[in-house]
Design a protein around this motif. Structure first.
Motif, mmCIF file in Angstrom:
data_model
loop_
_atom_site.group_PDB
_atom_site.id
_atom_site.type_symbol
_atom_site.label_atom_id
_atom_site.label_comp_id
_atom_site.label_asym_id
_atom_site.label_seq_id
_atom_site.Cartn_x
_atom_site.Cartn_y
_atom_site.Cartn_z
ATOM 1 N N VAL A 144 9.267 -52.192 72.992
ATOM 2 C CA VAL A 144 8.186 -52.009 72.027
ATOM 3 C C VAL A 144 8.714 -51.435 70.718
ATOM 4 O O VAL A 144 8.200 -51.752 69.632
ATOM 5 C CB VAL A 144 7.073 -51.112 72.627
ATOM 6 C CG1 VAL A 144 7.550 -49.673 72.818
ATOM 7 C CG2 VAL A 144 5.832 -51.153 71.745
ATOM 8 N N PHE A 145 9.773 -50.628 70.774
ATOM 9 C CA PHE A 145 10.356 -50.072 69.548
ATOM 10 C C PHE A 145 11.026 -51.173 68.731
ATOM 11 O O PHE A 145 10.980 -51.140 67.491
ATOM 12 C CB PHE A 145 11.362 -48.975 69.899
ATOM 13 C CG PHE A 145 10.740 -47.752 70.508
ATOM 14 C CD1 PHE A 145 10.363 -46.680 69.721
ATOM 15 C CD2 PHE A 145 10.529 -47.668 71.876
ATOM 16 C CE1 PHE A 145 9.793 -45.543 70.274
ATOM 17 C CE2 PHE A 145 9.954 -46.542 72.449
ATOM 18 C CZ PHE A 145 9.580 -45.482 71.650
ATOM 19 N N GLN A 146 11.650 -52.129 69.403
ATOM 20 C CA GLN A 146 12.256 -53.251 68.694
ATOM 21 C C GLN A 146 11.204 -54.071 67.955
ATOM 22 O O GLN A 146 11.392 -54.465 66.799
ATOM 23 C CB GLN A 146 12.997 -54.158 69.691
ATOM 24 C CG GLN A 146 14.158 -53.505 70.407
ATOM 25 C CD GLN A 146 15.306 -53.190 69.479
ATOM 26 O OE1 GLN A 146 15.596 -53.942 68.552
ATOM 27 N NE2 GLN A 146 15.970 -52.067 69.722
ATOM 28 N N ILE A 147 10.086 -54.301 68.620
ATOM 29 C CA ILE A 147 9.026 -55.108 68.023
ATOM 30 C C ILE A 147 8.349 -54.342 66.893
ATOM 31 O O ILE A 147 8.072 -54.895 65.820
ATOM 32 C CB ILE A 147 8.020 -55.534 69.104
ATOM 33 C CG1 ILE A 147 8.718 -56.416 70.138
ATOM 34 C CG2 ILE A 147 6.840 -56.278 68.492
ATOM 35 C CD1 ILE A 147 7.960 -56.577 71.431
ATOM 36 N N ALA A 148 8.090 -53.056 67.118
ATOM 37 C CA ALA A 148 7.462 -52.242 66.070
ATOM 38 C C ALA A 148 8.325 -52.199 64.816
ATOM 39 O O ALA A 148 7.817 -52.331 63.687
ATOM 40 C CB ALA A 148 7.212 -50.831 66.593
ATOM 41 N N ALA A 149 9.615 -52.027 64.987
ATOM 42 C CA ALA A 149 10.509 -51.959 63.828
ATOM 43 C C ALA A 149 10.572 -53.301 63.114
ATOM 44 O O ALA A 149 10.551 -53.365 61.872
ATOM 45 C CB ALA A 149 11.904 -51.529 64.272
ATOM 46 N N ASN A 187 1.420 -47.425 64.121
ATOM 47 C CA ASN A 187 0.637 -47.718 62.916
ATOM 48 C C ASN A 187 1.073 -49.021 62.250
ATOM 49 O O ASN A 187 1.106 -49.129 61.017
ATOM 50 C CB ASN A 187 0.726 -46.557 61.921
ATOM 51 C CG ASN A 187 -0.340 -46.636 60.837
ATOM 52 O OD1 ASN A 187 -1.449 -47.123 61.085
ATOM 53 N ND2 ASN A 187 -0.013 -46.183 59.637
ATOM 54 N N VAL A 188 1.419 -50.015 63.051
ATOM 55 C CA VAL A 188 1.785 -51.330 62.511
ATOM 56 C C VAL A 188 0.519 -52.038 62.037
ATOM 57 O O VAL A 188 -0.479 -52.105 62.759
ATOM 58 C CB VAL A 188 2.520 -52.184 63.559
ATOM 59 C CG1 VAL A 188 2.863 -53.565 62.982
ATOM 60 C CG2 VAL A 188 3.784 -51.484 64.027
ATOM 61 N N GLN A 189 0.572 -52.560 60.824
ATOM 62 C CA GLN A 189 -0.587 -53.222 60.221
ATOM 63 C C GLN A 189 -0.463 -54.745 60.318
ATOM 64 O O GLN A 189 0.608 -55.291 60.556
ATOM 65 C CB GLN A 189 -0.708 -52.807 58.753
ATOM 66 C CG GLN A 189 -0.761 -51.297 58.534
ATOM 67 C CD GLN A 189 -1.985 -50.660 59.119
ATOM 68 O OE1 GLN A 189 -3.109 -51.124 58.896
ATOM 69 N NE2 GLN A 189 -1.796 -49.592 59.895
#
Length: 342
Positions: A144-149, A187-189
């Motif tokens: 999930v951190f890879q995708i969020a970044a 907080n990904v938009q």
């Protein structure tokens, strides 16, 4: 003197993905300028009834940053059966001007954040400018951190596919959870314009082949992505291989890829390129350079739209240090963390 001790819960309040990405990019650039030191990696495996791995990464950042320190991480797989975390660790941060300690904190959350930033920066540096389809191999804690970044840094991505080599059902649950997790935790938009889906074993090859960028983030010790699955023009950020014997992609892929490292010396011993180098598939001279050189503009990353590019990201303590400094500075402003006299 007093220093802050920061918990994982506090770090989640303090760290923002866009700032972590900016810090990681700054360190990569400083490394290309010769302003950093990566110290030898230490790894120990525990065998028998309580199987696990302990590894220590350390280093120093110069320039105007002036930090040094170390983190110790433990992964003990049997902890899950005891309802204990499998991935834990501590990070110690020091001022490299005075040697004074600046803070002690949980290392697992910082590791996940800066690792996500590394995979995403690999896509920024090496993927085609029109890349919009992301495939993530792995549905564990760090995925999930890879995708969020990636979505924070590169919001043009409109498709995210999750593959899990062990469980189609886990991939499906993970993909379904992503819209809520990305919005609430990072907080990904703009997620309404992104399609999230899972790859099943019978669709994995086609979905990998149809992707513009691939991130591998698993503990695999056997290749999960064969050479023939990777289409011309694809970029791969190989993030999971971070200790000897790990391997996520077919060594044959290295023969036709433009290969880059976060740190060539470290990657040659514990990264995705470790086994291709040992097998003679490539030599160190075949590695084009390090990501900092590309971000600095001294070495070209992709030179043709049909290039296959591969970024071997073993993870550097330098990235933890710059992220830890962000946390310490924010904690002081927010009055978070427990002050401890040492």
């Amino acid at each position: 003197m007093n220093i802050p001790v920061l918990s994982a819960a506090e770090l989640k309040q303090l760290l923002a993905m866009d700032e972590v990405i900016a810090g990681v990019e700054t360190v990569y650039r400083l490394k290309a300028q010769g302003e950093t030191d990566v110290w030898p990696h230490v790894c120990h495996r525990f065998t028998g009834e309580h199987e696990g791995v302990m590894d220590i990464k350390s280093g120093a950042i110069g320039g105007t940053v002036r930090l040094h320190g170390a983190k110790l991480l433990n992964t003990f797989w049997g902890n899950a059966a005891q309802n204990l975390p499998t991935f834990t660790g501590l990070l110690m941060l020091f001022d490299a001007t005075t040697g004074l300690p600046l803070g002690i904190m949980d290392a697992s959350y910082i590791t996940c954040m800066r690792t996500g930033a590394s995979g995403a920066l690999g896509i920024k540096a090496f993927a085609r400018a029109d890349a919009s389809r992301l495939f993530v191999m792995g549905a564990g804690k760090q995925a999930v951190f890879q995708i969020a970044a990636t979505l924070t840094l590169l919001p043009q991505f409109t498709t995210v596919v999750i593959g899990n080599p062990r469980s189609d059902e886990q991939a499906e649950r993970f993909a379904a959870s992503l819209p809520h997790r990305l919005a609430s935790e990072f907080n990904v938009q703009g997620l309404d314009g992104v399609a999230f889906r899972a790859a099943r074993q019978d669709t994995m090859a086609d979905l990998v082949r149809g992707s513009d960028a691939i991130i591998t983030i698993t503990p695999a010790t056997q290749p999960l992505i064969p050479d023939e699955w990777v289409a011309p023009g694809t970029h791969l950020s190989c993030v999971g291989a971070d200790m000897p014997g790990k391997e996520e992609v077919d060594p044959a892929l290295f023969k036709r890829a433009r290969v880059f490292a976060d740190d060539l010396e470290q990657c040659s011993h514990i990264g995705e390129m470790e086994l291709p180098l040992a097998q003679g598939v490539i030599s160190r001279d075949d590695v084009v350079g390090e990501i900092g050189d590309v971000l600095q503009g001294t070495i070209p990353g992709r030179v043709d739209s049909n290039d296959v590019t591969l970024f071997d990201a073993t993870g550097l303590a330098l990235l933890d240090l710059i992220t830890a400094k962000q946390a310490v500075d924010r904690a002081a402003a927010a009055r978070l963390g427990q002050q401890v006299e040492i």
